[in-house]
Design an enzyme around this catalytic site. Structure first.
Site, PDB file in Angstrom:
ATOM      1  N   CYS A 125     -18.115   6.563  -0.200  1.00  0.00           N
ATOM      2  CA  CYS A 125     -17.787   5.484   0.692  1.00  0.00           C
ATOM      3  C   CYS A 125     -17.336   5.974   2.090  1.00  0.00           C
ATOM      4  O   CYS A 125     -16.517   7.187   2.081  1.00  0.00           O
ATOM      5  CB  CYS A 125     -16.632   4.866   0.177  1.00  0.00           C
ATOM      6  SG  CYS A 125     -15.973   3.510   1.262  1.00  0.00           S
TER       7      CYS A 125
ATOM      8  N   CYS B 247     -24.644  -1.565   2.427  1.00  0.00           N
ATOM      9  CA  CYS B 247     -23.853  -0.430   2.363  1.00  0.00           C
ATOM     10  C   CYS B 247     -24.743   0.769   2.531  1.00  0.00           C
ATOM     11  O   CYS B 247     -25.782   1.031   1.799  1.00  0.00           O
ATOM     12  CB  CYS B 247     -23.151  -0.221   0.839  1.00  0.00           C
ATOM     13  SG  CYS B 247     -22.392   1.404   0.727  1.00  0.00           S
TER      14      CYS B 247
ATOM     15  N   CYS C  29     -19.303  -3.451   4.878  1.00  0.00           N
ATOM     16  CA  CYS C  29     -19.564  -4.415   3.490  1.00  0.00           C
ATOM     17  C   CYS C  29     -18.594  -5.763   3.741  1.00  0.00           C
ATOM     18  O   CYS C  29     -18.712  -6.624   3.060  1.00  0.00           O
ATOM     19  CB  CYS C  29     -19.048  -3.875   2.257  1.00  0.00           C
ATOM     20  SG  CYS C  29     -17.595  -2.921   2.229  1.00  0.00           S
TER      21      CYS C  29
ATOM     22  N   CYS D  85     -24.819 -13.877  -4.385  1.00  0.00           N
ATOM     23  CA  CYS D  85     -24.919 -12.864  -2.974  1.00  0.00           C
ATOM     24  C   CYS D  85     -24.604 -11.480  -3.429  1.00  0.00           C
ATOM     25  O   CYS D  85     -23.911 -10.930  -4.443  1.00  0.00           O
ATOM     26  CB  CYS D  85     -23.725 -13.408  -2.194  1.00  0.00           C
ATOM     27  SG  CYS D  85     -23.578 -12.505  -0.655  1.00  0.00           S
TER      28      CYS D  85
ATOM     29  N   CYS E 145     -23.111  -7.208   0.485  1.00  0.00           N
ATOM     30  CA  CYS E 145     -22.351  -5.912   0.728  1.00  0.00           C
ATOM     31  C   CYS E 145     -23.175  -5.009   0.045  1.00  0.00           C
ATOM     32  O   CYS E 145     -23.116  -3.686   0.614  1.00  0.00           O
ATOM     33  CB  CYS E 145     -20.945  -6.284  -0.055  1.00  0.00           C
ATOM     34  SG  CYS E 145     -20.909  -6.807  -1.336  1.00  0.00           S
TER      35      CYS E 145
ATOM     36  N   CYS F 146     -14.904   2.171   7.779  1.00  0.00           N
ATOM     37  CA  CYS F 146     -16.141   1.389   7.642  1.00  0.00           C
ATOM     38  C   CYS F 146     -15.957  -0.095   7.704  1.00  0.00           C
ATOM     39  O   CYS F 146     -15.107  -0.159   6.510  1.00  0.00           O
ATOM     40  CB  CYS F 146     -17.131   2.105   6.668  1.00  0.00           C
ATOM     41  SG  CYS F 146     -18.823   1.110   6.386  1.00  0.00           S
TER      42      CYS F 146
ATOM     43  N   CYS G 144     -18.320 -15.149  -5.236  1.00  0.00           N
ATOM     44  CA  CYS G 144     -19.512 -14.270  -4.749  1.00  0.00           C
ATOM     45  C   CYS G 144     -20.866 -14.870  -5.046  1.00  0.00           C
ATOM     46  O   CYS G 144     -21.878 -14.774  -4.440  1.00  0.00           O
ATOM     47  CB  CYS G 144     -19.313 -12.908  -5.327  1.00  0.00           C
ATOM     48  SG  CYS G 144     -18.276 -11.711  -4.515  1.00  0.00           S
TER      49      CYS G 144
ATOM     50  N   ASP H 169       0.788  -1.170  -0.051  1.00  0.00           N
ATOM     51  CA  ASP H 169      -0.132  -0.035   0.141  1.00  0.00           C
ATOM     52  C   ASP H 169       1.092   1.327   0.059  1.00  0.00           C
ATOM     53  O   ASP H 169       0.580   2.200   0.586  1.00  0.00           O
ATOM     54  CB  ASP H 169      -0.947   0.077   1.295  1.00  0.00           C
ATOM     55  CG  ASP H 169      -2.083   0.934   1.143  1.00  0.00           C
ATOM     56  OD1 ASP H 169      -2.630   1.297   0.018  1.00  0.00           O
ATOM     57  OD2 ASP H 169      -2.430   1.376   2.125  1.00  0.00           O
TER      58      ASP H 169
HETATM   59 FE1  SF4 Z   1     -19.421 -11.303  -2.550  1.00  0.00          FE
HETATM   60 FE2  SF4 Z   1     -20.300  -9.278  -1.244  1.00  0.00          FE
HETATM   61 FE3  SF4 Z   1     -21.465 -11.533  -1.010  1.00  0.00          FE
HETATM   62 FE4  SF4 Z   1     -19.041 -11.142   0.248  1.00  0.00          FE
HETATM   63  S1  SF4 Z   1     -21.027  -9.990   0.675  1.00  0.00           S
HETATM   64  S2  SF4 Z   1     -19.780 -12.869  -0.991  1.00  0.00           S
HETATM   65  S3  SF4 Z   1     -18.118  -9.625  -1.280  1.00  0.00           S
HETATM   66  S4  SF4 Z   1     -21.271 -10.453  -2.971  1.00  0.00           S
HETATM   67 FE1  SF4 Z   2     -20.153   1.208   1.993  1.00  0.00          FE
HETATM   68 FE2  SF4 Z   2     -18.776   1.103   4.164  1.00  0.00          FE
HETATM   69 FE3  SF4 Z   2     -18.121  -0.697   2.528  1.00  0.00          FE
HETATM   70 FE4  SF4 Z   2     -17.672   1.935   1.975  1.00  0.00          FE
HETATM   71  S1  SF4 Z   2     -16.785   0.488   3.373  1.00  0.00           S
HETATM   72  S2  SF4 Z   2     -18.828   0.473   0.414  1.00  0.00           S
HETATM   73  S3  SF4 Z   2     -19.628   3.041   2.980  1.00  0.00           S
HETATM   74  S4  SF4 Z   2     -20.282  -0.509   3.394  1.00  0.00           S
END
Ligand code: SF4
Ligand code: SF4
Length: 386
Positions: A215, A199, A245, A192, A195, A242, A189, A135
Protein backbone atom coordinates in the site's frame (compact mmCIF):
# COMPACT_ATOMS: atom_id res chain seq x y z
CA UNK A 1 -31.06 8.34 34.68
CA UNK A 2 -31.57 5.14 32.64
CA UNK A 3 -29.19 3.85 29.97
CA UNK A 4 -31.47 5.08 27.20
CA UNK A 5 -31.75 8.65 28.51
CA UNK A 6 -28.03 8.90 29.19
CA UNK A 7 -27.12 7.51 25.76
CA UNK A 8 -29.33 10.11 24.09
CA UNK A 9 -27.74 12.90 26.13
CA UNK A 10 -24.22 11.66 25.29
CA UNK A 11 -25.03 11.58 21.58
CA UNK A 12 -26.50 15.07 21.65
CA UNK A 13 -23.45 16.32 23.52
CA UNK A 14 -21.09 14.63 21.02
CA UNK A 15 -22.85 16.37 18.15
CA UNK A 16 -22.77 19.72 19.91
CA UNK A 17 -19.02 19.27 20.31
CA UNK A 18 -18.75 19.00 16.53
CA UNK A 19 -18.66 15.24 15.98
CA UNK A 20 -20.54 14.31 12.82
CA UNK A 21 -21.18 10.71 13.82
CA UNK A 22 -21.64 8.86 17.09
CA UNK A 23 -22.62 5.29 17.90
CA UNK A 24 -22.40 2.92 20.85
CA UNK A 25 -21.39 -0.74 20.88
CA UNK A 26 -21.11 -3.20 23.75
CA UNK A 27 -17.62 -3.89 25.16
CA UNK A 28 -16.50 -7.50 24.84
CA UNK A 29 -14.68 -9.84 22.49
CA UNK A 30 -14.98 -8.88 18.84
CA UNK A 31 -15.41 -11.40 16.00
CA UNK A 32 -12.97 -9.18 14.11
CA UNK A 33 -10.20 -10.12 16.56
CA UNK A 34 -9.51 -13.45 14.86
CA UNK A 35 -9.52 -11.79 11.45
CA UNK A 36 -6.99 -9.28 12.76
CA UNK A 37 -4.71 -12.05 14.03
CA UNK A 38 -4.96 -13.86 10.68
CA UNK A 39 -4.05 -10.61 8.94
CA UNK A 40 -0.98 -10.24 11.15
CA UNK A 41 0.08 -13.85 10.64
CA UNK A 42 0.03 -13.33 6.86
CA UNK A 43 2.62 -10.58 7.33
CA UNK A 44 0.25 -7.93 6.00
CA UNK A 45 1.32 -5.43 8.67
CA UNK A 46 4.79 -5.21 7.11
CA UNK A 47 7.21 -3.50 9.48
CA UNK A 48 4.49 -1.96 11.65
CA UNK A 49 5.51 -4.19 14.55
CA UNK A 50 3.59 -2.06 17.05
CA UNK A 51 0.44 -3.63 15.59
CA UNK A 52 1.58 -7.02 16.89
CA UNK A 53 1.79 -5.83 20.48
CA UNK A 54 -1.06 -6.04 23.00
CA UNK A 55 -3.32 -7.96 20.61
CA UNK A 56 -5.46 -9.14 23.54
CA UNK A 57 -6.47 -5.52 24.09
CA UNK A 58 -7.55 -5.17 20.49
CA UNK A 59 -9.61 -8.34 20.76
CA UNK A 60 -11.48 -7.13 23.83
CA UNK A 61 -11.42 -3.61 25.28
CA UNK A 62 -12.06 -5.08 28.75
CA UNK A 63 -8.34 -5.87 28.68
CA UNK A 64 -7.80 -2.11 28.51
CA UNK A 65 -10.44 -1.09 31.04
CA UNK A 66 -11.51 -3.97 33.31
CA UNK A 67 -15.26 -3.92 33.74
CA UNK A 68 -15.80 -1.89 30.55
CA UNK A 69 -19.35 -2.15 29.27
CA UNK A 70 -19.60 0.27 26.37
CA UNK A 71 -17.59 1.78 23.54
CA UNK A 72 -18.74 5.17 22.28
CA UNK A 73 -17.36 5.75 18.79
CA UNK A 74 -17.24 9.32 17.50
CA UNK A 75 -16.53 10.31 13.91
CA UNK A 76 -15.31 13.66 12.63
CA UNK A 77 -15.59 14.52 8.96
CA UNK A 78 -12.37 15.93 7.45
CA UNK A 79 -13.50 16.32 3.85
CA UNK A 80 -12.73 19.70 2.32
CA UNK A 81 -13.70 21.30 -0.96
CA UNK A 82 -10.36 20.70 -2.66
CA UNK A 83 -10.41 18.20 -5.57
CA UNK A 84 -9.77 14.47 -5.60
CA UNK A 85 -6.44 12.95 -6.65
CA UNK A 86 -8.20 11.24 -9.53
CA UNK A 87 -9.07 14.71 -10.93
CA UNK A 88 -5.46 16.03 -10.76
CA UNK A 89 -2.98 14.89 -13.38
CA UNK A 90 -0.14 17.43 -13.30
CA UNK A 91 2.91 15.15 -13.01
CA UNK A 92 5.03 18.07 -11.72
CA UNK A 93 2.92 18.10 -8.56
CA UNK A 94 2.78 15.63 -5.72
CA UNK A 95 -0.25 14.28 -3.88
CA UNK A 96 -0.59 14.50 -0.12
CA UNK A 97 -3.42 12.44 1.39
CA UNK A 98 -6.51 14.47 2.21
CA UNK A 99 -6.31 13.77 5.93
CA UNK A 100 -2.94 15.52 6.08
CA UNK A 101 -3.76 18.84 4.38
CA UNK A 102 -4.52 20.71 7.55
CA UNK A 103 -3.49 20.47 11.19
CA UNK A 104 -2.75 17.19 12.93
CA UNK A 105 -6.10 15.69 13.90
CA UNK A 106 -4.98 14.00 17.12
CA UNK A 107 -5.19 17.20 19.14
CA UNK A 108 -8.57 18.18 17.67
CA UNK A 109 -10.06 14.75 18.36
CA UNK A 110 -8.62 14.45 21.84
CA UNK A 111 -9.97 17.82 22.94
CA UNK A 112 -13.49 16.87 21.86
CA UNK A 113 -13.25 13.40 23.39
CA UNK A 114 -12.03 14.89 26.67
CA UNK A 115 -15.01 17.26 26.75
CA UNK A 116 -17.38 14.35 26.10
CA UNK A 117 -15.69 12.35 28.83
CA UNK A 118 -16.11 15.26 31.29
CA UNK A 119 -19.78 15.45 30.35
CA UNK A 120 -20.30 11.74 31.12
CA UNK A 121 -18.59 12.11 34.49
CA UNK A 122 -20.80 15.09 35.31
CA UNK A 123 -23.95 13.18 34.33
CA UNK A 124 -23.04 10.07 36.34
CA UNK A 125 -21.51 9.46 39.75
CA UNK A 126 -18.20 10.92 38.61
CA UNK A 127 -16.30 7.78 39.63
CA UNK A 128 -16.89 6.02 36.32
CA UNK A 129 -14.01 4.57 34.33
CA UNK A 130 -13.41 6.17 30.92
CA UNK A 131 -10.48 5.70 28.53
CA UNK A 132 -10.21 7.71 25.32
CA UNK A 133 -8.40 6.90 22.08
CA UNK A 134 -8.10 8.32 18.62
CA UNK A 135 -5.65 6.28 16.63
CA UNK A 136 -3.55 6.37 19.78
CA UNK A 137 -3.88 2.89 21.24
CA UNK A 138 -4.60 -0.80 20.71
CA UNK A 139 -8.26 -0.53 19.72
CA UNK A 140 -9.93 -2.03 16.63
CA UNK A 141 -11.54 1.32 15.88
CA UNK A 142 -13.30 0.47 12.64
CA UNK A 143 -14.78 -2.71 14.12
CA UNK A 144 -16.25 -0.79 17.06
CA UNK A 145 -17.51 1.85 14.66
CA UNK A 146 -19.22 -0.87 12.62
CA UNK A 147 -20.90 -2.47 15.64
CA UNK A 148 -21.90 0.98 16.90
CA UNK A 149 -23.72 1.65 13.62
CA UNK A 150 -21.35 4.46 12.57
CA UNK A 151 -20.64 2.81 9.21
CA UNK A 152 -19.52 -0.36 7.49
CA UNK A 153 -15.99 -1.46 6.70
CA UNK A 154 -15.76 -1.27 2.91
CA UNK A 155 -13.86 -3.46 0.49
CA UNK A 156 -11.17 -0.76 0.61
CA UNK A 157 -10.98 -1.47 4.39
CA UNK A 158 -12.08 2.08 5.24
CA UNK A 159 -15.01 2.87 7.49
CA UNK A 160 -17.81 4.25 5.31
CA UNK A 161 -20.92 6.08 6.43
CA UNK A 162 -23.87 6.24 4.08
CA UNK A 163 -24.21 10.05 4.37
CA UNK A 164 -20.67 11.17 5.21
CA UNK A 165 -18.56 8.80 3.12
CA UNK A 166 -15.17 7.66 4.37
CA UNK A 167 -13.33 10.92 5.06
CA UNK A 168 -13.78 10.36 8.77
CA UNK A 169 -11.46 10.44 11.76
CA UNK A 170 -12.52 8.00 14.46
CA UNK A 171 -12.15 8.25 18.22
CA UNK A 172 -13.56 6.19 21.09
CA UNK A 173 -14.48 6.44 24.72
CA UNK A 174 -14.34 3.07 26.48
CA UNK A 175 -16.39 3.20 29.65
CA UNK A 176 -17.80 1.01 32.40
CA UNK A 177 -21.13 2.81 32.10
CA UNK A 178 -23.97 0.70 30.75
CA UNK A 179 -25.54 2.36 27.70
CA UNK A 180 -28.07 1.63 25.00
CA UNK A 181 -26.41 -0.04 22.01
CA UNK A 182 -26.80 0.65 18.30
CA UNK A 183 -27.20 -2.02 15.64
CA UNK A 184 -24.27 -2.76 13.32
CA UNK A 185 -24.33 -0.80 10.06
CA UNK A 186 -25.14 -2.93 6.99
CA UNK A 187 -22.48 -3.41 4.29
CA UNK A 188 -23.43 -1.30 1.28
CA UNK A 189 -20.53 -2.14 -1.07
CA UNK A 190 -22.71 -4.55 -3.01
CA UNK A 191 -21.14 -5.72 -6.27
CA UNK A 192 -18.89 -2.64 -6.58
CA UNK A 193 -15.15 -3.29 -6.93
CA UNK A 194 -13.97 0.21 -7.94
CA UNK A 195 -11.44 0.53 -5.13
CA UNK A 196 -9.86 -2.85 -5.89
CA UNK A 197 -9.73 -2.11 -9.62
CA UNK A 198 -8.21 1.36 -9.09
CA UNK A 199 -5.48 0.46 -6.60
CA UNK A 200 -2.21 0.92 -8.50
CA UNK A 201 -0.23 -1.63 -6.49
CA UNK A 202 -2.78 -4.41 -5.98
CA UNK A 203 -2.66 -3.80 -2.22
CA UNK A 204 -6.32 -4.76 -1.87
CA UNK A 205 -5.49 -8.40 -2.43
CA UNK A 206 -9.12 -9.39 -2.05
CA UNK A 207 -12.25 -7.55 -0.92
CA UNK A 208 -11.83 -6.28 2.66
CA UNK A 209 -8.15 -7.27 2.83
CA UNK A 210 -5.23 -4.85 2.63
CA UNK A 211 -1.65 -5.99 2.33
CA UNK A 212 0.08 -2.96 3.85
CA UNK A 213 3.41 -3.96 2.33
CA UNK A 214 2.00 -3.04 -1.08
CA UNK A 215 0.00 0.00 0.00
CA UNK A 216 1.31 3.43 -0.99
CA UNK A 217 0.14 4.87 2.33
CA UNK A 218 2.38 2.39 4.14
CA UNK A 219 5.27 2.88 1.73
CA UNK A 220 5.22 6.68 1.95
CA UNK A 221 4.35 7.13 5.65
CA UNK A 222 5.05 4.07 7.76
CA UNK A 223 8.05 2.57 5.99
CA UNK A 224 11.30 4.10 7.18
CA UNK A 225 13.61 2.33 4.69
CA UNK A 226 13.93 2.68 0.96
CA UNK A 227 10.85 2.07 -1.14
CA UNK A 228 11.14 -1.36 -2.82
CA UNK A 229 12.34 -0.98 -6.40
CA UNK A 230 9.45 -2.92 -7.89
CA UNK A 231 6.90 -0.59 -6.26
CA UNK A 232 8.46 2.78 -7.06
CA UNK A 233 6.93 3.14 -10.52
CA UNK A 234 3.49 2.37 -9.12
CA UNK A 235 3.55 4.96 -6.34
CA UNK A 236 2.99 7.58 -9.07
CA UNK A 237 2.89 11.11 -7.71
CA UNK A 238 1.81 10.17 -4.17
CA UNK A 239 4.27 11.77 -1.76
CA UNK A 240 2.46 11.24 1.56
CA UNK A 241 -0.28 8.65 1.68
CA UNK A 242 -2.69 7.74 -1.08
CA UNK A 243 -6.37 8.59 -1.55
CA UNK A 244 -7.14 6.61 -4.69
CA UNK A 245 -9.30 3.83 -3.19
CA UNK A 246 -11.36 6.47 -1.39
CA UNK A 247 -11.45 8.94 -4.29
CA UNK A 248 -13.08 6.37 -6.54
CA UNK A 249 -15.60 5.21 -3.94
CA UNK A 250 -19.11 6.25 -4.98
CA UNK A 251 -20.02 6.92 -1.34
CA UNK A 252 -17.53 9.80 -1.32
CA UNK A 253 -18.90 11.55 -4.39
CA UNK A 254 -21.43 13.53 -2.38
CA UNK A 255 -19.49 13.65 0.87
CA UNK A 256 -20.30 16.79 2.86
CA UNK A 257 -17.58 19.32 3.64
CA UNK A 258 -16.31 19.62 7.20
CA UNK A 259 -16.99 22.63 9.44
CA UNK A 260 -13.64 22.08 11.19
CA UNK A 261 -11.43 24.98 10.12
CA UNK A 262 -8.20 23.29 11.21
CA UNK A 263 -8.63 20.57 8.56
CA UNK A 264 -8.71 23.04 5.65
CA UNK A 265 -5.67 22.72 3.39
CA UNK A 266 -2.67 24.80 4.29
CA UNK A 267 -1.81 26.98 1.28
CA UNK A 268 -0.39 24.89 -1.54
CA UNK A 269 -0.22 21.69 0.48
CA UNK A 270 -2.77 19.43 -1.15
CA UNK A 271 -1.00 19.33 -4.50
CA UNK A 272 2.46 20.91 -4.01
CA UNK A 273 5.07 21.38 -6.71
CA UNK A 274 7.57 18.51 -6.47
CA UNK A 275 10.56 20.76 -7.10
CA UNK A 276 9.87 23.02 -4.14
CA UNK A 277 9.47 20.10 -1.70
CA UNK A 278 12.60 18.37 -3.03
CA UNK A 279 14.57 21.52 -2.29
CA UNK A 280 13.51 21.83 1.36
CA UNK A 281 16.33 21.99 3.87
CA UNK A 282 15.84 20.71 7.45
CA UNK A 283 14.78 24.09 8.86
CA UNK A 284 12.41 24.82 6.00
CA UNK A 285 10.85 21.37 6.36
CA UNK A 286 10.26 21.94 10.08
CA UNK A 287 8.69 25.34 9.49
CA UNK A 288 6.43 24.21 6.63
CA UNK A 289 5.09 21.10 8.35
CA UNK A 290 4.92 22.29 11.96
CA UNK A 291 1.72 20.86 13.46
CA UNK A 292 1.00 18.91 10.26
CA UNK A 293 0.63 15.10 10.00
CA UNK A 294 3.25 15.22 7.22
CA UNK A 295 5.91 15.87 9.88
CA UNK A 296 5.68 12.17 10.71
CA UNK A 297 7.52 11.17 7.54
CA UNK A 298 10.45 13.37 8.60
CA UNK A 299 12.34 15.29 5.95
CA UNK A 300 14.27 12.25 4.75
CA UNK A 301 11.07 10.20 4.28
CA UNK A 302 9.21 12.95 2.46
CA UNK A 303 12.14 13.72 0.17
CA UNK A 304 12.51 9.99 -0.54
CA UNK A 305 8.87 9.97 -1.68
CA UNK A 306 9.22 13.19 -3.66
CA UNK A 307 12.24 11.86 -5.53
CA UNK A 308 10.29 8.74 -6.50
CA UNK A 309 7.44 10.96 -7.76
CA UNK A 310 9.96 13.07 -9.69
CA UNK A 311 11.42 9.91 -11.26
CA UNK A 312 7.90 8.89 -12.23
CA UNK A 313 7.16 12.32 -13.75
CA UNK A 314 9.62 11.71 -16.57
CA UNK A 315 10.14 15.48 -16.65
CA UNK A 316 13.78 16.36 -17.37
CA UNK A 317 13.30 19.86 -15.92
CA UNK A 318 13.77 18.21 -12.53
CA UNK A 319 17.33 17.09 -13.34
CA UNK A 320 19.04 20.05 -11.55
CA UNK A 321 17.09 19.58 -8.30
CA UNK A 322 17.65 15.82 -8.35
CA UNK A 323 21.36 16.27 -9.02
CA UNK A 324 21.54 18.58 -6.01
CA UNK A 325 19.98 15.89 -3.81
CA UNK A 326 22.73 13.43 -4.81
CA UNK A 327 24.78 15.41 -2.29
CA UNK A 328 22.11 15.33 0.45
CA UNK A 329 23.24 14.59 3.99
CA UNK A 330 20.72 11.71 4.27
CA UNK A 331 21.67 8.37 2.64
CA UNK A 332 17.96 7.58 2.10
CA UNK A 333 17.63 10.76 0.03
CA UNK A 334 20.79 10.03 -1.98
CA UNK A 335 19.49 6.53 -2.79
CA UNK A 336 16.26 7.83 -4.25
CA UNK A 337 17.96 10.77 -5.96
CA UNK A 338 20.18 8.28 -7.80
CA UNK A 339 17.13 6.30 -8.88
CA UNK A 340 15.24 9.44 -9.96
CA UNK A 341 18.20 10.67 -12.00
CA UNK A 342 18.41 7.34 -13.78
CA UNK A 343 14.68 7.45 -14.49
CA UNK A 344 14.96 10.95 -15.94
CA UNK A 345 18.26 10.66 -17.77
CA UNK A 346 18.89 6.98 -18.43
CA UNK A 347 22.48 6.66 -19.69
CA UNK A 348 22.89 10.41 -19.16
CA UNK A 349 22.97 9.70 -15.41
CA UNK A 350 26.18 7.71 -15.76
CA UNK A 351 28.62 10.59 -15.08
CA UNK A 352 26.94 11.99 -11.93
CA UNK A 353 26.33 8.50 -10.53
CA UNK A 354 29.94 7.43 -11.07
CA UNK A 355 30.98 10.70 -9.42
CA UNK A 356 28.80 9.93 -6.41
CA UNK A 357 30.16 6.39 -6.21
CA UNK A 358 33.72 7.70 -5.88
CA UNK A 359 32.94 9.65 -2.73
CA UNK A 360 30.13 7.51 -1.29
CA UNK A 361 30.77 5.54 1.90
CA UNK A 362 27.27 4.41 2.87
CA UNK A 363 26.75 0.71 2.00
CA UNK A 364 23.03 1.10 1.20
CA UNK A 365 23.71 3.95 -1.24
CA UNK A 366 26.56 2.00 -2.82
CA UNK A 367 24.29 -1.01 -3.25
CA UNK A 368 21.70 1.13 -5.05
CA UNK A 369 24.35 2.76 -7.22
CA UNK A 370 25.76 -0.62 -8.25
CA UNK A 371 22.29 -1.80 -9.18
CA UNK A 372 21.55 1.25 -11.31
CA UNK A 373 25.00 1.34 -12.92
CA UNK A 374 24.55 -2.25 -13.93
CA UNK A 375 21.24 -1.37 -15.57
CA UNK A 376 22.86 1.54 -17.42
CA UNK A 377 25.68 -0.69 -18.61
CA UNK A 378 23.05 -3.05 -19.92
CA UNK A 379 20.04 -1.47 -21.55
CA UNK A 380 20.27 2.09 -20.20
CA UNK A 381 17.44 4.46 -20.92
CA UNK A 382 15.17 1.88 -22.51
CA UNK A 383 15.18 -0.01 -19.22
CA UNK A 384 14.65 3.21 -17.26
CA UNK A 385 11.57 4.25 -19.13
CA UNK A 386 10.15 0.74 -19.41
FE1 SF4 B 1 -17.13 -0.52 -1.47
FE2 SF4 B 1 -14.82 -0.08 -2.70
FE3 SF4 B 1 -17.08 0.28 -4.03
FE4 SF4 B 1 -16.42 1.97 -2.10
S1 SF4 B 1 -15.32 1.66 -4.03
S2 SF4 B 1 -18.44 1.02 -2.42
S3 SF4 B 1 -15.37 0.60 -0.66
S4 SF4 B 1 -16.31 -1.66 -3.19
FE1 SF4 C 1 -4.20 0.99 -2.95
FE2 SF4 C 1 -3.71 3.56 -2.46
FE3 SF4 C 1 -5.80 2.37 -1.35
FE4 SF4 C 1 -3.33 1.70 -0.57
S1 SF4 C 1 -4.34 3.69 -0.29
S2 SF4 C 1 -5.01 0.30 -0.98
S3 SF4 C 1 -2.21 1.87 -2.52
S4 SF4 C 1 -5.46 2.73 -3.55
Amino acid sequence: MGAKGLTGDIKRRARSLGFDLVGVSPAGPLPDGQRYKDWLSMGHAGKMHYLERRVERREDVRNILPGAKSVITCGLNYNTQAPYSTDCDDSRKGWIARYAWGDDYHGVMDEKLLSLSDFIRAETSGSVGIMRYSDTGPVLERAHAKYGGVGWIGKNTCLINQETGSWIFLGELITDVELEYDSPAPDRCGTCTRCIDACPTGALTEPYTLDSRLCISYLTIELKDKIPLDLRDRTGSNIFGCDICQDVCPWNRKAPVTDEASFRPRPGLYNPGLGSIASLGPEEFRALFKGSPVKRAKRRGLLRNVLVAIGNSGDARFVPVVTERLGDEEPLVRIHAAWALWKLEGKGALGPLLGLKESERDPAVLEELDYILELIDGTGRLEASG
